[in-house]
Every structure is written in C-alpha cells, then in structure tokens.
Design a protein around this motif. Structure first.
Motif, short mmCIF file in Angstrom:
data_model
loop_
_atom_site.label_atom_id
_atom_site.label_comp_id
_atom_site.label_asym_id
_atom_site.label_seq_id
_atom_site.Cartn_x
_atom_site.Cartn_y
_atom_site.Cartn_z
N PHE A 1 5.56 -12.64 0.98
CA PHE A 1 4.76 -11.63 0.31
C PHE A 1 5.38 -10.25 0.51
O PHE A 1 5.50 -9.47 -0.44
CB PHE A 1 3.33 -11.66 0.85
CG PHE A 1 2.45 -10.55 0.35
CD1 PHE A 1 1.75 -10.68 -0.84
CD2 PHE A 1 2.33 -9.36 1.06
CE1 PHE A 1 0.94 -9.65 -1.31
CE2 PHE A 1 1.53 -8.33 0.59
CZ PHE A 1 0.84 -8.47 -0.59
N ALA A 2 5.78 -9.95 1.74
CA ALA A 2 6.37 -8.64 2.04
C ALA A 2 7.68 -8.44 1.28
O ALA A 2 7.95 -7.36 0.76
CB ALA A 2 6.60 -8.52 3.55
N VAL A 3 8.50 -9.49 1.22
CA VAL A 3 9.77 -9.41 0.49
C VAL A 3 9.53 -9.22 -1.00
O VAL A 3 10.20 -8.41 -1.65
CB VAL A 3 10.61 -10.68 0.76
CG1 VAL A 3 11.84 -10.71 -0.15
CG2 VAL A 3 11.04 -10.75 2.23
N ASP A 4 8.56 -9.96 -1.54
CA ASP A 4 8.26 -9.83 -2.96
C ASP A 4 7.75 -8.43 -3.29
O ASP A 4 8.11 -7.84 -4.32
CB ASP A 4 7.22 -10.87 -3.38
CG ASP A 4 7.76 -12.29 -3.34
OD1 ASP A 4 9.00 -12.45 -3.29
OD2 ASP A 4 6.94 -13.23 -3.34
N LEU A 5 6.90 -7.90 -2.42
CA LEU A 5 6.38 -6.54 -2.64
C LEU A 5 7.51 -5.52 -2.55
O LEU A 5 7.59 -4.60 -3.38
CB LEU A 5 5.29 -6.23 -1.61
CG LEU A 5 4.69 -4.83 -1.66
CD1 LEU A 5 4.11 -4.52 -3.05
CD2 LEU A 5 3.63 -4.66 -0.59
N ALA A 6 8.38 -5.68 -1.58
CA ALA A 6 9.51 -4.77 -1.46
C ALA A 6 10.41 -4.85 -2.69
O ALA A 6 10.93 -3.84 -3.18
CB ALA A 6 10.31 -5.08 -0.19
N GLY A 7 10.61 -6.07 -3.20
CA GLY A 7 11.41 -6.23 -4.41
C GLY A 7 10.80 -5.51 -5.60
O GLY A 7 11.51 -4.90 -6.40
N PHE A 8 9.49 -5.57 -5.71
CA PHE A 8 8.81 -4.85 -6.78
C PHE A 8 9.01 -3.35 -6.64
O PHE A 8 9.34 -2.66 -7.60
CB PHE A 8 7.31 -5.18 -6.77
CG PHE A 8 6.52 -4.42 -7.79
CD1 PHE A 8 6.36 -4.92 -9.06
CD2 PHE A 8 5.94 -3.20 -7.47
CE1 PHE A 8 5.64 -4.22 -10.03
CE2 PHE A 8 5.22 -2.49 -8.42
CZ PHE A 8 5.07 -3.01 -9.70
#
Length: 371
Positions: free
Chosen positions: A127-134
C-alpha cells in the motif's frame, strides 16, 4: 512566500439539504433530474457531498473560502487524471448558484471504494509503495501555470511558517500535558529545514478518507481541493498518520525523500497533531475549531477513546478528556511522530519514534466514543 501570510478567520459554513440539491440539479442539469439524491455518509468538511444516482456525486462547498477550489478542480483534474496511475475523481459538470445556494458547485463521477483505514489494508508495505508511486507520478506532471499556494488550498505547498502562530498557541495550551519543549524543538527543526525551491504538484490532503481501497488495495485517490504546485512535503504527513514503520520506510525510499523534505513533512503532521490535541484539551467533545480552517479541514473527529497500551505507547502525561484518554508520548527528537487517527470509534493518537518496530493492533479493542 511571506512569513506573515494571514490565514484569516474561520470560514462560516452553511448547510445544504437533499431537497435543495434536487432543485439545483433539476434546474441546471435536467438530464439528471430524475436521479435520486441522498447524503454521503462522512461526506467531508470543505464540501457537502450527495449521491446522485449510483454513478455520480454532487459536491457543494460549505463556505465561500472552500468555493475557491471549484474552478481549479474543473481546470486541472481533467488534465491530471490521464497522467496518474490510479483513478481520481473528475468533474462532469459545473453548477452555478441557485435554489438558495450561493456558490459554484460540481457534479463528479462516483468512485467506488472504502476509506483506507489501517485494519482494512491488505498489505501495508505494498500500500505504501503504491501510494508513493501515485505521488511520484503526480509530482512528475508539468507545473507550468499550475495553481500556486494560496487561500484556495490554505497555503499548502508553501512555508510551514504560515502555521507557526497556530502551532505556538497549541503548544501553550498543551503545556503541562505533553513535553512541549521537545515538541517545540521538533517544530523548529521543521521550520529550519530548507526547501530547494523545485516546484511540483501535490495533493495537499493525503489522508485515509481520500484514499480508497478495493479488496484491501489502493484503488483511487479523491478530493483534490487543496492540490497545487509548490513544496510537496505536505503530502508526506500520511507517512505518520496511516503507514506502518516498514511501510513508512518503503514510502520514503520509493519517493527518494531527503532529510530536509522529510523534516518538513514531519512538521506538517506535528502541526495537525498539536492543533488536534489542543482542541481536545479545550473542548473535548467538539470538532477542533482552529484560528482558520487550514487545520480543521483535515483533522479527524476529536472524540478520544481509550486504547490498550503497549510498552512504547505509555504516556508520561496523558491528556484526560471526558473520561477518555488521549495517549501522548514523545520519546525522541531525532525520531519523529506517529499519529494513528480516526478509527471508526473516534480518535486514537500516539506520538511515537519513527523507527518503532511495533504497530497498534488493527484488531485491538477500544472504548466506543459517545455519539
């Protein structure tokens, strides 16, 4: 930006009901006049939000200051949407004042999902990685002609010194309840952390209510009312408000955040935390009413709940409010804060080390706050 920016008085919010929304839609968008209108649960602070049928929503600013974001959203969200890796809410139509409602308003497509509450996130690190990617994708969008910090977003993307007065007043209120000397030192470090001046797009209110999950995974990002172009460190507050310790590290690495930017992000969450706690001390059962709405819009409900404490959660001087306990512990300056906020039963706040290996259990019981 000037260090003497004035936030102004608290916006005077107005109420809107479903019948008023029906009249607005029928008068200005007759093609949708027959669709049912009903309020959205927890529809937000800046806007009153209503379902329009099953695939759209109506957003009506609750005060004149919040209405400043309407034109910005219609101008920029359609341009941002195709450049981002996750769906964002985009406007379908812009309404004008009418039916006794005084501001411009919007009809949006409805995005399905549930708020990103910690215990609903399937894989906290992913989740944290996906949010950072966004956020990385958002930061990569061309900033030319983008909206700079101003009243339209309560100066998100500008200097933290805009909020220095609020922070200092909150610290004065909390003296005797928390280690204010340490909090002042953390705040000073954030103020002194220089921004390199390289502008980028930011969301401005990356919080659990604006992050939608589908089957436990990050599926969409909504509510860009405080978006703009400037210093993106305000979007880092989520690292302490929602992410686990491992998730926070992965988030920081994915965004390649340096020390100064990380310190400013820590300052954003400290400011919000201080204002929340100060109003809990002053008015324990009411939503915080800050000097301006700059802090009120993103703050959770201030109805505290008692929560089981692990060793690292024990407060040296807990704040008591209406028989409920707001647990505060600031053990180190060099390691920042942890803010766990707004579970379904109310507010839970812990100020913890950045590198703390523990994490509040998602299934831990808590005392339900009063209605």
């Amino acid at each position: 930006m000037s260090n003497t920016t004035h936030l102004g008085p608290v916006p005077q919010r107005i109420t809107v009901d479903a019948e008023q929304v029906r009249r607005l839609v029928a008068d200005q968008f007759p093609q949708w006049a027959g669709l049912p209108v009903r309020p959205v649960a927890d529809g937000g602070w800046d806007n009153w939000t209503f379902h329009l049928g099953s695939e759209m929503s109506v957003r009506l600013p609750s005060a004149a200051e919040y209405a400043l974001a309407v034109d910005k959203e219609h101008r920029w969200l359609p341009e941002l949407a195709p450049r981002l890796p996750l769906p964002i809410s985009t406007p379908l139509g812009k309404g004008e004042p009418g039916a006794g409602y005084p501001f411009s308003w919007s009809i949006y497509q409805w995005l399905d999902g549930e708020p990103a509450i910690a215990d609903r996130i399937a894989d906290p690190v992913q989740f944290a990685v996906d949010l950072a990617g966004f956020l990385a994708a958002l930061q990569s969008v061309d900033t030319a002609d983008g909206p700079r910090p101003g009243k339209h977003n309560w100066f998100r993307g500008g200097t933290l010194r805009t909020y220095d007065g609020e922070a200092r007043r909150a610290l004065a209120t909390l003296d005797g309840h928390v280690d204010v000397d340490l909090a002042r030192e953390i705040w000073k470090s954030a103020l002194d952390a220089r921004w390199d001046g390289v502008e980028s797009w930011f969301h401005g209110d990356v919080a659990q209510g604006n992050l939608l999950l589908d089957d436990g995974k990050l599926a969409a990002v909504i509510d860009f009312g405080t978006c703009g172009v400037g210093d993106p460190s305000c979007d880092l507050a989520v690292a302490w408000t929602l992410l686990t310790a491992d998730g926070r590290q992965a988030f920081r690495e994915r965004l390649s955040v340096g020390e100064a930017t990380w310190a400013r992000g820590r300052g954003w969450v400290l400011w919000k935390t201080l204002v929340t706690c100060a109003h809990t001390v002053d008015k324990p059962t009411r939503r915080p009413r800050a000097h301006s709405a700059s802090s009120a819009k993103s703050l959770p409900s201030t109805r505290p709940v008692a929560a089981p404490q692990r060793r690292w959660q024990r407060a040296r001087r807990p704040v008591e409010a209406s028989g409920r306990r707001l647990v505060l512990d600031v053990p180190r300056l060099e390691e920042a804060l942890r803010l766990v906020a707004r579970r379904h039963s109310g507010l839970r706040i812990y100020l913890l080390p950045d590198d703390c290996s523990g994490y509040p259990s998602s299934t831990a019981s808590s005392t339900t706050a009063p209605p």
